[in-house]
Enzyme design. Structure first.
Site, PDB file in Angstrom:
ATOM      1  N   HIS A   1      36.577 -39.593   8.927  1.00 21.09           N
ATOM      2  CA  HIS A   1      37.043 -40.249   7.710  1.00 21.09           C
ATOM      3  C   HIS A   1      37.658 -41.618   7.993  1.00 21.09           C
ATOM      4  O   HIS A   1      37.356 -42.600   7.322  1.00 21.09           O
ATOM      5  CB  HIS A   1      38.075 -39.363   7.004  1.00 21.09           C
ATOM      6  CG  HIS A   1      38.642 -39.993   5.775  1.00 21.09           C
ATOM      7  ND1 HIS A   1      39.748 -40.819   5.798  1.00 21.09           N
ATOM      8  CD2 HIS A   1      38.238 -39.948   4.485  1.00 21.09           C
ATOM      9  CE1 HIS A   1      40.006 -41.236   4.578  1.00 21.09           C
ATOM     10  NE2 HIS A   1      39.107 -40.729   3.754  1.00 21.09           N
TER      11      HIS A   1
ATOM     12  N   HIS B   1      35.534 -30.148   0.668  1.00 20.01           N
ATOM     13  CA  HIS B   1      35.861 -31.539   1.003  1.00 20.01           C
ATOM     14  C   HIS B   1      36.086 -31.686   2.501  1.00 20.01           C
ATOM     15  O   HIS B   1      36.944 -31.008   3.074  1.00 20.01           O
ATOM     16  CB  HIS B   1      37.113 -31.960   0.234  1.00 20.01           C
ATOM     17  CG  HIS B   1      37.434 -33.410   0.397  1.00 20.01           C
ATOM     18  ND1 HIS B   1      38.651 -33.862   0.831  1.00 20.01           N
ATOM     19  CD2 HIS B   1      36.674 -34.517   0.183  1.00 20.01           C
ATOM     20  CE1 HIS B   1      38.643 -35.185   0.859  1.00 20.01           C
ATOM     21  NE2 HIS B   1      37.455 -35.613   0.479  1.00 20.01           N
TER      22      HIS B   1
ATOM     23  N   GLU C   1      29.044 -39.063   2.698  1.00 23.30           N
ATOM     24  CA  GLU C   1      29.762 -40.248   2.240  1.00 23.30           C
ATOM     25  C   GLU C   1      29.744 -41.308   3.341  1.00 23.30           C
ATOM     26  O   GLU C   1      30.237 -41.082   4.448  1.00 23.30           O
ATOM     27  CB  GLU C   1      31.214 -39.925   1.858  1.00 23.30           C
ATOM     28  CG  GLU C   1      31.861 -41.178   1.271  1.00 23.30           C
ATOM     29  CD  GLU C   1      33.359 -41.102   1.097  1.00 23.30           C
ATOM     30  OE1 GLU C   1      33.929 -40.012   1.011  1.00 23.30           O
ATOM     31  OE2 GLU C   1      33.961 -42.199   1.063  1.00 23.30           O
TER      32      GLU C   1
ATOM     33  N   ASP D   1      32.269 -37.392   5.809  1.00 22.33           N
ATOM     34  CA  ASP D   1      32.273 -38.853   5.946  1.00 22.33           C
ATOM     35  C   ASP D   1      31.564 -39.230   7.234  1.00 22.33           C
ATOM     36  O   ASP D   1      31.756 -38.583   8.266  1.00 22.33           O
ATOM     37  CB  ASP D   1      33.719 -39.360   6.012  1.00 22.33           C
ATOM     38  CG  ASP D   1      34.555 -38.845   4.859  1.00 22.33           C
ATOM     39  OD1 ASP D   1      34.314 -39.276   3.720  1.00 22.33           O
ATOM     40  OD2 ASP D   1      35.437 -37.989   5.103  1.00 22.33           O
TER      41      ASP D   1
ATOM     42  N   GLU E   1      31.072 -31.856   1.558  1.00 21.58           N
ATOM     43  CA  GLU E   1      31.109 -33.313   1.662  1.00 21.58           C
ATOM     44  C   GLU E   1      31.627 -33.672   3.036  1.00 21.58           C
ATOM     45  O   GLU E   1      32.478 -32.967   3.592  1.00 21.58           O
ATOM     46  CB  GLU E   1      32.071 -33.866   0.598  1.00 21.58           C
ATOM     47  CG  GLU E   1      32.180 -35.385   0.545  1.00 21.58           C
ATOM     48  CD  GLU E   1      33.338 -35.987   1.310  1.00 21.58           C
ATOM     49  OE1 GLU E   1      33.521 -37.206   1.232  1.00 21.58           O
ATOM     50  OE2 GLU E   1      34.069 -35.234   2.019  1.00 21.58           O
TER      51      GLU E   1
HETATM   52  O1  G3P Z   1      33.643 -38.179  -1.530  1.00 21.71           O
HETATM   53  C1  G3P Z   1      34.820 -37.745  -2.114  1.00 21.71           C
HETATM   54  C2  G3P Z   1      36.030 -38.160  -1.310  1.00 21.71           C
HETATM   55  O2  G3P Z   1      35.855 -37.726   0.011  1.00 21.71           O
HETATM   56  C3  G3P Z   1      36.282 -39.634  -1.321  1.00 21.71           C
HETATM   57  O3  G3P Z   1      37.470 -40.007  -0.721  1.00 21.71           O
HETATM   58  O4  G3P Z   1      38.826 -40.849   1.103  1.00 21.71           O
HETATM   59  O5  G3P Z   1      38.449 -38.412   0.926  1.00 21.71           O
HETATM   60  O6  G3P Z   1      36.615 -39.908   1.669  1.00 21.71           O
HETATM   61  P1  G3P Z   1      37.855 -39.785   0.815  1.00 21.71           P
HETATM   62 MG    MG Z   2      34.948 -38.523   1.778  1.00 24.62          MG
END
Ligand code: G3P
Ligand code: MG
Length: 259
Positions: A55, A13, A115, A42, A40
């Site tokens: 993020h 993550h 994302e 952002d 993953e």
């Molecule tokens: O994509 C999974 C997760 O990253 C979604 O929430 O707020 O951590 O970007 P966030």
């Molecule tokens: Mg995310």
């Protein structure tokens, strides 16, 4: 693009956010060293329409700067230190651009979940910029899954990159979720693990969608989710889900990050 998705059990993550500054290249190297096969991250647009990994809307939490990314040019954002806030050993780590992140993940053999984040009114433009970047790198890309909480971003991705798998993010699947997911041609349903129940997982799986659960840092909860049928979990600390990933130690992750 247009790859069939083979989802891993654990997705790092924001890279491996427990061990290296989130959404940085060091984080991807840490995830790789931990045994991850996917990460993953952002992505969002700067004021001059560059795609950078971050993020938050604001730079305050994860850099030595301040202000909103959507209001600043790339040249200002690139001067910032996105590592020191996490640990002095990561001083000077920049906010990566999407293209750099994709090149590094491809070199590391990491699949990526991009994302899409955007402030109000920027969802389609952000997805369109992601599409342009992916088209430019076509043939030199890792496996890609695009996801977003923003329906407009997913719709734009569907139009621009119909063969690239898409995931829809919800905290909790809303009433009518299947119709929305089908309408957007989604390949996965990505849900906040705190709101997942066995019956919710069953319902989504029965409709033929893999469930991806974020963010799971507790091995017992991961085991429960896998037993219910969850396909993948996003974790800041993928090594503690180690029995299912073959991940190595945290120390090795830190070494990998500094290589
Ligand atoms: O994509 C999974 C997760 O990253 C979604 O929430 O707020 O951590 O970007 P966030
Ligand atoms: Mg995310």
């Amino acid at each position: 693009m247009g790859q069939a998705l083979t989802l891993p059990l654990v997705i790092g993550h924001r890279g491996a956010a427990a061990y290296a500054p989130e959404n940085t290249l060091a984080g991807f190297r840490a995830a790789k060293a931990l045994g991850c096969v996917w990460v993953e991250f952002d992505v969002r647009l700067s004021a001059d329409a560059a795609l950078v990994l971050c993020h938050d809307d604001s730079l305050t939490r994860t850099t030595n700067g301040s202000g909103r990314i959507s209001q600043l040019p790339l040249s200002s954002i690139r001067r910032l230190d996105a590592g020191s806030w996490f640990d002095g050993g990561f001083a000077g780590e920049p906010l990566p651009m999407l293209e750099e992140a994709l090149v590094v993940c491809d070199e590391l053999g990491l699949g990526v979940n991009i994302e899409i984040k955007a402030e109000r009114g920027l969802a389609r433009a952000t997805a369109a910029a992601v599409a342009t970047c992916l088209e430019r790198l076509s043939g030199h890309l890792p496996v890609v899954l695009i996801s977003s909480f923003l329906l407009e971003a997913i719709a734009e991705a569907a139009e621009r990159l119909p063969r690239c798998p898409r995931g829809i993010l919800w905290r909790k699947a809303p009433r009518g979720w299947a119709r929305i997911a089908q309408g957007l041609g989604c390949a996965t349903i990505n849900i906040d693990q705190r709101y997942l129940t066995e019956s919710a997982v069953n319902e989504v799986c029965a409709a033929g969608y893999p469930v991806l659960a974020y963010t799971v840092n507790d091995p017992a909860r991961a085991r429960q989710l896998f037993n219910w049928g969850v396909a993948s979990v996003f974790s800041d600390a993928p090594d503690i889900i180690a029995p299912t990933t073959g991940c190595d130690s945290a120390a090795e992750a830190r070494q990998g990050a500094s290589r």
